[in-house]
Motif scaffolding. Structure first.
Motif, PDB file in Angstrom:
ATOM      1  N   PHE A 170       0.978  -1.186  -0.114  1.00  0.00           N
ATOM      2  CA  PHE A 170      -0.048  -0.047   0.028  1.00  0.00           C
ATOM      3  C   PHE A 170       0.684   1.243  -0.133  1.00  0.00           C
ATOM      4  CE2 PHE A 170      -2.221  -3.150   2.336  1.00  0.00           C
ATOM      5  CZ  PHE A 170      -3.326  -3.176   1.553  1.00  0.00           C
TER       6      PHE A 170
ATOM      7  N   PHE B  94       0.634   5.483   0.350  1.00  0.00           N
ATOM      8  CA  PHE B  94      -0.518   6.332   0.702  1.00  0.00           C
ATOM      9  C   PHE B  94      -0.168   7.557   1.254  1.00  0.00           C
ATOM     10  CE2 PHE B  94       0.354   2.967   3.994  1.00  0.00           C
ATOM     11  CZ  PHE B  94       0.671   3.852   5.231  1.00  0.00           C
ATOM     12  N   ARG B  95      -0.928   8.402   1.400  1.00  0.00           N
ATOM     13  CA  ARG B  95      -0.440   9.851   2.099  1.00  0.00           C
ATOM     14  C   ARG B  95      -1.203   9.958   3.217  1.00  0.00           C
ATOM     15  NH1 ARG B  95      -1.825  11.024  -3.724  1.00  0.00           N
ATOM     16  NH2 ARG B  95      -0.281  11.854  -4.620  1.00  0.00           N
TER      17      ARG B  95
ATOM     18  N   LYS C 107      -3.615  11.452   6.168  1.00  0.00           N
ATOM     19  CA  LYS C 107      -4.782  11.973   6.236  1.00  0.00           C
ATOM     20  C   LYS C 107      -4.842  13.611   6.363  1.00  0.00           C
ATOM     21  CE  LYS C 107      -9.126  10.321   8.100  1.00  0.00           C
ATOM     22  NZ  LYS C 107      -9.750   9.468   8.899  1.00  0.00           N
TER      23      LYS C 107
ATOM     24  N   PHE D 251       3.584  10.873  -1.716  1.00  0.00           N
ATOM     25  CA  PHE D 251       3.153  10.010  -0.807  1.00  0.00           C
ATOM     26  C   PHE D 251       4.107  10.093   0.478  1.00  0.00           C
ATOM     27  CE2 PHE D 251       1.549   8.331  -4.868  1.00  0.00           C
ATOM     28  CZ  PHE D 251       0.335   7.902  -4.642  1.00  0.00           C
TER      29      PHE D 251
ATOM     30  N   SER E  88      -6.375   2.033  11.033  1.00  0.00           N
ATOM     31  CA  SER E  88      -5.824   2.435   9.579  1.00  0.00           C
ATOM     32  C   SER E  88      -6.532   4.130   9.248  1.00  0.00           C
ATOM     33  CB  SER E  88      -6.165   1.644   8.558  1.00  0.00           C
ATOM     34  OG  SER E  88      -5.303   0.548   8.776  1.00  0.00           O
TER      35      SER E  88
ATOM     36  N   ILE F  86      -4.452   7.279   7.592  1.00  0.00           N
ATOM     37  CA  ILE F  86      -4.310   7.062   6.246  1.00  0.00           C
ATOM     38  C   ILE F  86      -5.543   7.712   5.416  1.00  0.00           C
ATOM     39  CG2 ILE F  86      -4.213   5.442   4.156  1.00  0.00           C
ATOM     40  CD1 ILE F  86      -3.294   3.319   6.342  1.00  0.00           C
ATOM     41  N   ASP F  87      -5.162   8.641   4.448  1.00  0.00           N
ATOM     42  CA  ASP F  87      -5.994   9.172   3.237  1.00  0.00           C
ATOM     43  C   ASP F  87      -6.204   8.029   2.017  1.00  0.00           C
ATOM     44  OD1 ASP F  87      -7.313  10.605   1.286  1.00  0.00           O
ATOM     45  OD2 ASP F  87      -5.681  11.960   0.841  1.00  0.00           O
ATOM     46  N   PHE F  88      -7.409   7.339   2.319  1.00  0.00           N
ATOM     47  CA  PHE F  88      -7.824   6.191   1.394  1.00  0.00           C
ATOM     48  C   PHE F  88      -7.962   6.695   0.147  1.00  0.00           C
ATOM     49  CE2 PHE F  88      -8.278   4.149   5.649  1.00  0.00           C
ATOM     50  CZ  PHE F  88      -7.553   3.124   5.305  1.00  0.00           C
TER      51      PHE F  88
ATOM     52  N   SER G 196      -6.246   8.606  -1.843  1.00  0.00           N
ATOM     53  CA  SER G 196      -5.317   8.579  -2.706  1.00  0.00           C
ATOM     54  C   SER G 196      -4.565   7.252  -2.601  1.00  0.00           C
ATOM     55  CB  SER G 196      -4.480   9.797  -2.577  1.00  0.00           C
ATOM     56  OG  SER G 196      -3.985   9.618  -1.249  1.00  0.00           O
ATOM     57  N   MET G 197      -4.641   6.387  -2.088  1.00  0.00           N
ATOM     58  CA  MET G 197      -3.983   5.268  -1.597  1.00  0.00           C
ATOM     59  C   MET G 197      -3.702   4.381  -3.228  1.00  0.00           C
ATOM     60  SD  MET G 197      -4.118   2.173   1.302  1.00  0.00           S
ATOM     61  CE  MET G 197      -5.626   1.473   0.670  1.00  0.00           C
TER      62      MET G 197
ATOM     63  N   THR H  74      -2.846   0.377  -4.222  1.00  0.00           N
ATOM     64  CA  THR H  74      -2.708  -1.004  -3.717  1.00  0.00           C
ATOM     65  C   THR H  74      -2.246  -2.024  -4.668  1.00  0.00           C
ATOM     66  OG1 THR H  74      -4.554  -0.675  -2.202  1.00  0.00           O
ATOM     67  CG2 THR H  74      -3.795  -2.966  -2.439  1.00  0.00           C
TER      68      THR H  74
END
Length: 130
Positions: free
Chosen positions: A27, A29-30, A32, A81, A108, A112-114, A116-117, A119
């Motif tokens: 993952f 991610f950025r 939040k 990221f 999470s 986590i900023d979902f 922009s994530m 996977t």
């Protein structure tokens, strides 16, 4: 440098153990919005405890915080990221089960900023050097 053995906890060593049949997911991610880098890093590091306590079939968990470098050898590396996490599970079913756990999801959500994530399901080949 010390010749003392390195404590690797209860996780496996890919240079010693086979993991061809295991499932690896990464993952990128950025943090939040509204979290400072320091707040993000503290929550990210604390997430280790949640994962090692709650995850089913987790054999390896590697956290990578991004560095504030503009480039490496002329290659741009500012992706925006904040982190990359790589998890290796005994099976895909273990990964799916763990992702759906309320404790893992709630923790999470704190950092986590979902939106922009990214996977990635991965096929790993590890080269070990002495």
């Amino acid at each position: 440098a010390s010749d003392a053995p390195v404590d690797r906890g209860h996780f496996f060593d890919p240079c010693v153990e086979e993991f061809d049949d295991m499932f690896t997911v990464a993952f990128v991610f950025r943090r939040k919005p509204g979290l400072s880098r320091d707040e993000f890093e503290a929550l990210y590091e604390a997430h280790r405890e949640v994962m090692t306590r709650e995850a089913r079939g987790l054999v390896s968990y590697v956290q990578h915080k991004t560095l504030a470098l503009v480039n490496v050898g002329g290659i741009p590396c500012d992706s925006g990221f904040d982190a990359l996490s790589v998890y290796t599970y005994r099976s895909e079913a273990d990964a799916v089960h763990t992702t759906r756990l309320a404790a893992v999801a709630a923790d999470s959500e704190r950092f986590i900023d979902f939106s922009s994530m990214v996977t990635l399901a991965l096929s790993a080949h590890v080269v070990c050097l002495d």
